[in-house]
Structure formats: structure tokens, C-alpha cells
Design an enzyme around this catalytic site. Structure first.
Site, mmCIF file in Angstrom:
data_model
loop_
_atom_site.group_PDB
_atom_site.id
_atom_site.type_symbol
_atom_site.label_atom_id
_atom_site.label_comp_id
_atom_site.label_asym_id
_atom_site.label_seq_id
_atom_site.Cartn_x
_atom_site.Cartn_y
_atom_site.Cartn_z
ATOM 1 N N GLU A 123 -5.185 -5.131 8.138
ATOM 2 C CA GLU A 123 -4.465 -5.707 9.394
ATOM 3 C C GLU A 123 -4.799 -5.943 10.192
ATOM 4 O OE1 GLU A 123 -0.163 -5.905 10.365
ATOM 5 O OE2 GLU A 123 0.194 -7.164 11.089
ATOM 6 N N ASP A 161 4.245 -12.547 4.152
ATOM 7 C CA ASP A 161 4.839 -11.492 4.969
ATOM 8 C C ASP A 161 6.643 -11.827 4.770
ATOM 9 O OD1 ASP A 161 6.268 -9.406 5.775
ATOM 10 O OD2 ASP A 161 5.475 -9.710 7.652
ATOM 11 N N TYR A 203 8.282 -16.797 11.278
ATOM 12 C CA TYR A 203 9.261 -15.667 9.886
ATOM 13 C C TYR A 203 10.461 -16.763 9.639
ATOM 14 C CZ TYR A 203 5.689 -11.961 11.095
ATOM 15 O OH TYR A 203 4.427 -10.785 11.174
ATOM 16 N N HIS A 252 8.910 -9.688 6.085
ATOM 17 C CA HIS A 252 9.578 -9.489 6.474
ATOM 18 C C HIS A 252 10.936 -9.094 6.906
ATOM 19 C CE1 HIS A 252 9.138 -8.387 11.110
ATOM 20 N NE2 HIS A 252 7.775 -8.771 10.889
ATOM 21 N N ASP A 265 1.361 -5.072 18.172
ATOM 22 C CA ASP A 265 2.294 -3.233 18.738
ATOM 23 C C ASP A 265 1.665 -1.826 18.248
ATOM 24 O OD1 ASP A 265 3.337 -3.634 17.028
ATOM 25 O OD2 ASP A 265 5.572 -3.919 17.063
ATOM 26 N N ARG A 321 1.238 -0.151 2.602
ATOM 27 C CA ARG A 321 0.895 -0.078 4.136
ATOM 28 C C ARG A 321 1.482 -0.315 5.730
ATOM 29 N NH1 ARG A 321 -0.102 -4.640 5.824
ATOM 30 N NH2 ARG A 321 1.525 -5.508 7.824
ATOM 31 N N HIS A 338 -0.568 -0.935 8.097
ATOM 32 C CA HIS A 338 -0.114 -1.782 9.105
ATOM 33 C C HIS A 338 -1.227 -1.824 10.377
ATOM 34 C CE1 HIS A 338 3.602 -2.951 11.964
ATOM 35 N NE2 HIS A 338 3.010 -4.629 11.326
ATOM 36 N N HIS A 387 -3.930 -12.919 11.136
ATOM 37 C CA HIS A 387 -2.160 -13.456 10.435
ATOM 38 C C HIS A 387 -2.108 -14.557 11.416
ATOM 39 C CE1 HIS A 387 1.869 -13.583 10.724
ATOM 40 N NE2 HIS A 387 2.077 -15.265 11.507
#
Ligand code: MG
Length: 415
Positions: free
Chosen positions: A337, A208, A157, A210, A314, A281, A310, A126
Site C-alpha cells: 500500500e 477494503d 468506506y 474496514h 497516518d 497486512r 499497511h 487508494h
């Protein structure tokens, strides 16, 4: 050898300032244990409560060999099912049991899924930047590292960071991450035009959304982005508006990736059967671990849908390694990813610590080399946790701010 579950513990650690939740399943066999990822970074205490008060009493004394039975037992035991907290707790145990299974077989996990379809998995990184120049610097850096697929974004985003409401908002509007959808769409289309002018078509680009657009805007946006030949457009339609994606599919040939928020098979079933999306994903721990993810991968294969699990910051290295094990085997693997063990190029608000702290706590993390990530060959998932180091980086229980997204008029919006 019959090994039974002797204890189940939750380990918290935040070496990068992000709360990670690891579940350790200990067995009656000395030295035989497994580790699983149950990371729900923003509700970590709830996971521990579920493990300690409900799953441990349910599972102690059961044979670790019967993963399928134990998964369904955990899934059905509370009567109400498919929620994110319970799914993450189930995932912690499920992954730990697969880790144990691999250790008992003395094989890396991917061998239990059928061995290698490839030696390593291609990944995307990313890239973000506060402006076009900063973004280009990050894209160039990734290209130098051999990264072939890059997800591009500018300005978080389209919403920036948590703070005061902008002057366009009603007086008295609450603090938040304020979105300006129209500006985001205009800026992003210009961004991809400029990226293609500068870097050509030699690099695969993703984007993305999002879930930050109204469905009709997402359709317009996707059609305008089509000319830049994206590898995929991610989460263009919010979870709760899932059926809109049929219209998006009919109106554009841009490849669609969807699903990091999915909890329930009903959310992905029609997307796959009707061949509406190109990449599934899901977040493996969010749907309940390796057991349901492996089934989803095989299901998607039957309909020509590829995987793009994904793999955000986190998520613990155990979760990342589980992604890689499944990716090594899956015939219908698409892309992975990768948040990397390299220094991050974009520091999100909550991210505090360096990557070397992560590697102090976790060892055996899959390795990045020239565009690909390789699993290690240790039995099971192959990740170890240093519990003494883990306590040096305690999790914090704070009010999450980055999810307090608002439209310009002050209305709460999906993050
Ligand atoms: Mg996403």
C-alpha cells in the site's frame, strides 16, 4: 566500534495535518543516530510519555548493536505487553536501532535482510470519489501514472463524514460517522460492476471493508464480489471476531487480506498456520517495529502467505521506507500500500497540508516510478528529518472524530 545509546527523543510533526511521531536515538559516537516511526496519530502524547519516562531510562547506556535483546527488554519490561501505545513506542526505538545498524554497516537496510528479491516493489493506490464519475476520474489518473493495482471505494468506506445522525436514526442520536451496511453492500457491488464494465479486467482491483460489516454480511458480500476478480478483499472481519474468517474462507475463493489492526502474535498465528488469509497486512509500528515484522514475514513465507504491509497516510516516511526495505527482500512479498509522495487524490477530513510540506520535513523518501516504488541506497533506512522544518507543522491534540462510527440505530461501531 561500540556505540551506546546516549539519548532518545520524540519528534512530533504534522506537515499534512496528520500527527506523525518520530523517535530519534542518539549514540555515544559523534554523528551516529537513528530514526524510527512510532506514529500513533490519535494518541501521540502517550507515545512521548512512554519514551521519556520509561524507555529512555531503561535504555540509555546500552549497546546499540544488540537489537534483538533490546526489543525483548522493551517488550517485557512493563510486564503487560502487546498494546498499541507501547508497541508504537517500541517500534520507534527498534526502527532507529535498525537505522543505526545499517549506518554502521554502511549498507541500506534491505542488504541486512538478505539483499534484493526485486529492484522495486509493486504498489497499490487508494481511489475514492463522492460518486462513480469522480471515482473513475481518479482510477484513470492512477492508470495514466502507471499504477496497476487500485483499491476502490466510494463515499468514505460507506459512512461518509462525521456529522448529525441521519433521519432514520432514533431521535436524540449523537453525532457520528453513520453507517448503512445494506446500502454500502448494494452500492459497492454495483460500483465494481460499473468499474469492470468501464475499465475491463486489465487493472487489479482491491476493496477494503474496514471492519464495517457484521460477519455474516461480510460472507454474503465477499461471495457477491467474487465475480469481479478482486486482487484482495481487506479486513472483511473485525479484529474481535477473528474466528469468523474460517467460515468466510470456506465459502469464497476471494483472496483475503487482513491485519492492519493486529497487535499481538495470537491474532495472526492461526490465520497463517491454517492458511486462512492470502495477505498479511500488519501496520509495522503497531506490532513493535522491524524486528517482529521481519519475523512475521519469514513465518508467513513458510505457509504461502504473502505480505501487504499497511501503508496509510497516518504513517511517517520512515515507516513507509521500512515497508519498502522489507518488501525489496521478502520472497513472499505480495503488494505494498502506497500513500505516495504525489498529491493526494482524496482528502480525508483531517488532511490539511500539501505533500510538498511533507517533503520539506523528510528527505530520502522512497520514489515512485511507473507502478513501482524504489528504496534509496543510503545506509540504514535512508530517511532524514529536518527538525527545524518539523516544528513549523506542530501536531494538534484534538478529539478524533472519524473513528466515532455508528450504526443507523445509533450504536457505536468499529471504525
Ligand atoms: Mg484497511
Amino acid at each position: 566500534m561500540v556505540a551506546k545509546i546516549r539519548d532518545i527523543r520524540t519528534i512530533f510533526t504534522a506537515p499534512e495535518g496528520i500527527n506523525l511521531v518520530v523517535v530519534k536515538v542518539e549514540t555515544t559516537e559523534p554523528g551516529l543516530y537513528g530514526l524510527g516511526c512510532a506514529t500513533f496519530a490519535y494518541r501521540h502524547l502517550a507515545i512521548k510519555g512512554l519514551i521519556d519516562d520509561y524507555l529512555k531510562p531503561l535504555l540509555v547506556g546500552r549497546d546499540v548493536a544488540n537489537i534483538e535483546d533490546i526489543w525483548h527488554l522493551m517488550h517485557n519490561n512493563a510486564y503487560w505487553r502487546n498494546g498499541p501505545v507501547v508497541n508504537n513506542a517500541i517500534s520507534g526505538v527498534d526502527m532507529a536501532l535498525w537505522d543505526i545498524k545499517g549506518k554502521m554497516a554502511n549498507m541500506p537496510l534491505y542488504q541486512l535482510f538478505g539483499g534484493k528479491s526485486r529492484e522495486a516493489v509493486p504498489i497499490y493506490r487508494h481511489a475514492d470519489g463522492n460518486d462513480f464519475n469522480e471515482l473513475c476520474e481518479n482510477i484513470s489518473k492512477y492508470k495514466e501514472q502507471g499504477i496497476t493495482h487500485i483499491r476502490c471505494q466510494s463515499g468514505g468506506y460507506g459512512g461518509g463524514f462525521y456529522g448529525k445522525a441521519p433521519k432514520e436514526s432514533p431521535l436524540g442520536s449523537q453525532d457520528g460517522v453513520y453507517l448503512n451496511s445494506k446500502k454500502y453492500m448494494r452500492d459497492t457491488i454495483k460500483l465494481f460492476e460499473d468499474i469492470r464494465s468501464k475499465f475491463g479486467y486489465d487493472v487489479e482491483l482491491c476493496h477494503d471493508v474496514h471492519e464495517r460489516l457484521a460477519p455474516i454480511d461480510a460472507i454474503k458480500f465477499a461471495r457477491e464480489l467474487e465475480q469481479f476478480d478482486l486482487f484482495f478483499l481487506e479486513d472483511a472481519i473485525p479484529l474481535e471476531q477473528g474466528e469468523w474468517i474460517r467460515q468466510l474462507r470456506q465459502k469464497t475463493t476471494i483472496p483475503l487480506a487482513q491485519g492492519e489492526l493486529f497487535n499481538n502474535p495470537y491474532e495472526w498465528k492461526f490465520l497463517i498456520i491454517e492458511r486462512i488469509i492470502d495477505y498479511i497486512r500488519v501496520h509495522m509500528s503497531q506490532i513493535g517495529g522491524i524486528t517482529p515484522s521481519r519475523k512475521l514475514q519469514v513465518f508467513a513465507e513458510q505457509f504461502g502467505v504473502r505480505t501487504a504491509w499497511h501503508g496509510p497516510g497516518d504513517m511517517s516516511p520512515i515507516g513507509h521506507a521500512a515497508n519498502i526495505h522489507l518488501g525489496i527482500t521478502a520472497h513472499n512479498f505480495g503488494i505494498q500500500e502506497w500513500s505516495g509522495t504525489e498529491p493526494p487524490n482524496f482528502v480525508i477530513q483531517e488532511l490539511k497540508g500539501p505533500k510538498d510540506a511533507l517533503l520539506e520535513v523528510f528527505s530520502g523518501v522512497p520514489e515512485y516510478r511507473k507502478g513501482y516504488v524504489y528504496p534509496n541506497e543510503k545506509p540504514g533506512i535512508g530517511i532524514e528529518i529536518n527538525e527545524k522544518a518539523a516544528v513549523k507543522y506542530p501536531c494538534e491534540n484534538t478529539v478524533t472524530t472519524w473513528t466515532q462510527t455508528r450504526s443507523i440505530d445509533g450504536t457505536i461501531h468499529t471504525p
